[in-house]
Design an enzyme around this catalytic site. Structure first.
Site, mmCIF file in Angstrom:
data_model
loop_
_atom_site.group_PDB
_atom_site.id
_atom_site.type_symbol
_atom_site.label_atom_id
_atom_site.label_comp_id
_atom_site.label_asym_id
_atom_site.label_seq_id
_atom_site.Cartn_x
_atom_site.Cartn_y
_atom_site.Cartn_z
ATOM 1 N N GLY A 192 35.585 40.090 84.872
ATOM 2 C CA GLY A 192 35.654 41.143 83.879
ATOM 3 C C GLY A 192 35.468 42.522 84.481
ATOM 4 O O GLY A 192 35.816 42.781 85.632
ATOM 5 N N GLY A 243 46.680 48.779 82.307
ATOM 6 C CA GLY A 243 45.826 48.423 81.188
ATOM 7 C C GLY A 243 45.676 49.578 80.218
ATOM 8 O O GLY A 243 46.516 50.491 80.182
ATOM 9 N N SER A 244 44.616 49.556 79.451
ATOM 10 C CA SER A 244 44.404 50.578 78.433
ATOM 11 C C SER A 244 43.995 51.899 79.065
ATOM 12 O O SER A 244 43.470 51.946 80.187
ATOM 13 C CB SER A 244 43.314 50.123 77.456
ATOM 14 O OG SER A 244 42.044 50.149 78.083
ATOM 15 N N GLU A 279 48.880 52.811 85.191
ATOM 16 C CA GLU A 279 49.924 52.596 84.195
ATOM 17 C C GLU A 279 49.216 52.161 82.931
ATOM 18 O O GLU A 279 48.693 51.053 82.841
ATOM 19 C CB GLU A 279 50.923 51.540 84.692
ATOM 20 C CG GLU A 279 52.233 51.533 83.916
ATOM 21 C CD GLU A 279 52.175 50.698 82.663
ATOM 22 O OE1 GLU A 279 52.039 51.293 81.558
ATOM 23 O OE2 GLU A 279 52.253 49.472 82.770
ATOM 24 N N LEU A 280 49.186 53.062 81.931
ATOM 25 C CA LEU A 280 48.274 52.906 80.803
ATOM 26 C C LEU A 280 49.033 52.711 79.486
ATOM 27 O O LEU A 280 50.148 52.230 79.481
ATOM 28 C CB LEU A 280 47.338 54.112 80.757
ATOM 29 C CG LEU A 280 46.609 54.413 82.085
ATOM 30 C CD1 LEU A 280 45.768 55.673 81.979
ATOM 31 C CD2 LEU A 280 45.769 53.224 82.526
ATOM 32 N N GLY A 281 48.405 53.061 78.390
ATOM 33 C CA GLY A 281 48.940 52.743 77.073
ATOM 34 C C GLY A 281 50.037 53.679 76.617
ATOM 35 O O GLY A 281 50.443 54.612 77.310
ATOM 36 N N GLU A 288 47.069 53.664 69.465
ATOM 37 C CA GLU A 288 47.873 52.553 69.974
ATOM 38 C C GLU A 288 47.382 51.275 69.290
ATOM 39 O O GLU A 288 46.225 50.882 69.433
ATOM 40 C CB GLU A 288 47.735 52.426 71.488
ATOM 41 C CG GLU A 288 48.629 51.348 72.072
ATOM 42 C CD GLU A 288 48.496 51.199 73.575
ATOM 43 O OE1 GLU A 288 49.484 50.821 74.215
ATOM 44 O OE2 GLU A 288 47.387 51.457 74.106
ATOM 45 N N PHE A 323 48.772 48.024 69.498
ATOM 46 C CA PHE A 323 48.889 46.835 70.332
ATOM 47 C C PHE A 323 48.965 45.586 69.465
ATOM 48 O O PHE A 323 48.331 44.564 69.737
ATOM 49 C CB PHE A 323 47.737 46.746 71.330
ATOM 50 C CG PHE A 323 48.211 46.493 72.750
ATOM 51 C CD1 PHE A 323 48.989 47.426 73.397
ATOM 52 C CD2 PHE A 323 47.883 45.332 73.420
ATOM 53 C CE1 PHE A 323 49.446 47.202 74.691
ATOM 54 C CE2 PHE A 323 48.335 45.095 74.715
ATOM 55 C CZ PHE A 323 49.120 46.034 75.351
#
Length: 486
Positions: free
Chosen positions: A216, A236-237, A258-260, A386, A388
């Site tokens: 995690g 990820g976020s 590389e995000l939301g 966002e 998702f």
């Protein structure tokens, strides 16, 4: 694993373990891998502790010199053998992707094919020209600049496309001579980690070049902080990306984020409304909307909004929700209770503020049906956050200028789609959108191995991955001179 058509890889070999110079017992214990559709336990996976990460980082640093010095043809051979192994074991990969990430089999096939494309493209990267001959500073001298590997690269992966995103960073990093610490998400550690380790193990990747460290946030922070790691590639976020950047920034590491996204799908008044609605449905409802490139806002000209919304609702109502392994199911469960609760909160708060649910809007456990909202304004969570999830907020506009202004009313800037009967007109609108990617008369959710993938605003940090952008990401410049004759 029940349902798998092959014993590759033998679960007894990797269950409860991590991959770091072979399969070994972790110091972080184990955790269960749960199938979202059924709640069944699929496997026990090893959890890498910070001590495991430190050991892996030191081992990867020791292996980095020999791997960087290997002939490009040797690295290419490993990538080609990995590609062949992925084809050979595609049924196993598909089965794990379906059961672990709750995507339908077509989603598994997409990931496999996209990962194969990434491996193929990385083969070309290994032999690309990587230097320049500069004008000498003195007569008869030499001045050269060329790109060299970074050393150890940390790759931190999300759960929504675990195989693809692992290979998308791993393949170019390895091709360009780096060693890698791969941290798959704890929700999808097999399809995004264990199987990837076995793939490259079968391909003959030298020991110590790749380490797979499930875990995690604590594990991810350890990877980002490890002194041997020169660069972190994170997908990820936005919230998690900020945390990774803070940790990596303390070590002055390169970070690729590389995000939301809160991506607009714009439908101009001269668009083919049926084609646009189909693209909108695919962009929002595909894989339960759990993609950074999903369409998060449907901006539709007022003259078409009724017809578009009716068509979108029609598509939503024909999509069967259920266990993705069942025939005819096109929408599986969302990945976790946390994600289901998030979708529910955003929809319920928007409805309380005046939005209207035209279809869907009520979940059954982790199963959230395709949902269409209208009467959405720019103050509502359905517009600003966002989601998702498989939720399509529809917002009307009256002019091109208004559409562009609404589309750009977000801190995100990942991707967009613009629909029009005139490609030049749609292109002109797309060029005014603050997004790193845009697609004309198509879905918003697209990817290609040879394309620079990434976003603007809080959808990233200006980095790109894919195509020749990967050469920039995973190497650094070295300059060398030699004097002329004395």
């Amino acid at each position: 694993m029940a349902g798998s058509g092959t014993r590759w890889p033998d679960q007894d070999e990797w269950a409860g373990k991590i991959y770091s110079a072979g399969w070994r017992e972790p110091h972080g214990g184990t955790r269960q891998v749960i199938e979202p559709a059924t709640g069944h336990v699929l496997a026990d996976i090893g959890v890498a502790s910070p001590a495991d990460v430190a050991r892996a980082g030191a081992r990867a640093a020791r292996a980095a010199g020999d791997w960087a010095a290997a002939a490009p043809s040797d690295r290419v051979e490993v990538l080609l053998r990995a590609s062949a192994a992925l084809r050979e074991h595609s049924d196993t990969f598909r089965d794990w992707i379906v059961r672990e990430s709750a995507g339908v089999p077509a989603k598994g096939d997409y990931e496999i094919n996209a990962a194969l494309a990434q491996l193929t493209h990385a083969v070309g990267l290994a032999s690309l020209p990587r230097g320049e001959v500069l004008a000498p500073q003195v007569p008869g001298g030499a001045s050269l600049a060329w790109r060299v590997p970074l050393g150890v690269v940390g790759v931190i992966n999300p759960w929504n496309a675990p195989l693809l995103f692992a290979v998308r960073a791993l393949a170019p990093a390895l091709a360009l001579g780096n060693t890698v610490l791969l941290k798959p998400d704890p929700l999808t550690p097999v399809s995004g980690g264990v199987l990837v380790a076995r793939l490259f193990e079968d391909a003959g990747l030298p020991e110590g070049v790749l380490h797979v460290l499930p875990g995690g946030a604590e594990t991810g922070q350890a990877v980002a902080a490890d002194p041997h790691v020169a660069m972190v590639a994170f997908t990820g976020s936005t919230e998690a990306g900020r945390a990774v950047a803070r940790v990596a920034g303390e070590g002055l590491k390169r970070v690729s984020l590389e995000l939301g996204g809160k991506n607009p799908l714009v439908v101009l008044e001269d668009a083919d409304v049926e084609a646009a609605a189909l693209a909108g449905a695919m962009s929002t409802f595909g894989y339960q909307g759990q993609a950074c490139v999903a369409a998060g806002r449907h901006l539709v000209h007022a003259d078409l909004v009724e017809a578009y919304t009716d068509a979108l609702v029609g598509h939503a109502r024909t999509m069967r929700v259920g266990d993705p392994r069942e025939e005819g199911v096109s929408v599986g469960p969302v990945i976790s209770e946390r994600q289901a609760t998030r979708i529910e909160r955003i929809v319920d708060a928007s409805v309380a503020a005046g939005a209207r649910v035209l279809t869907g809007g009520r979940r059954d456990g982790l199963f959230y049906p395709p949902t269409v909202l209208d009467h959405v304004d720019r103050t509502m969570p359905a517009f600003t956050e966002e989601i998702f999830g498989p939720v399509a907020p529809v917002i009307p506009f009256h002019t091109e200028a208004e559409a562009i202004e609404i589309a750009n009313d977000t801190a995100y800037g990942l991707t967009a789609a613009v629909h029009s009967g005139s490609v030049p007109r749609a292109t002109a609108v797309a060029e005014r959108l603050r997004t790193g990617m845009a697609h004309i008369n198509d879905v918003s959710a697209k990817d290609a191995a040879n394309a620079p993938f990434g976003g603007m605003g809080i959808s990233g940090n200006g980095s790109r991955i894919g195509g020749t952008a990967s050469l920039e990401q995973f190497t650094q410049w070295r300059w060398m001179t030699a004097p002329g004759p004395v």
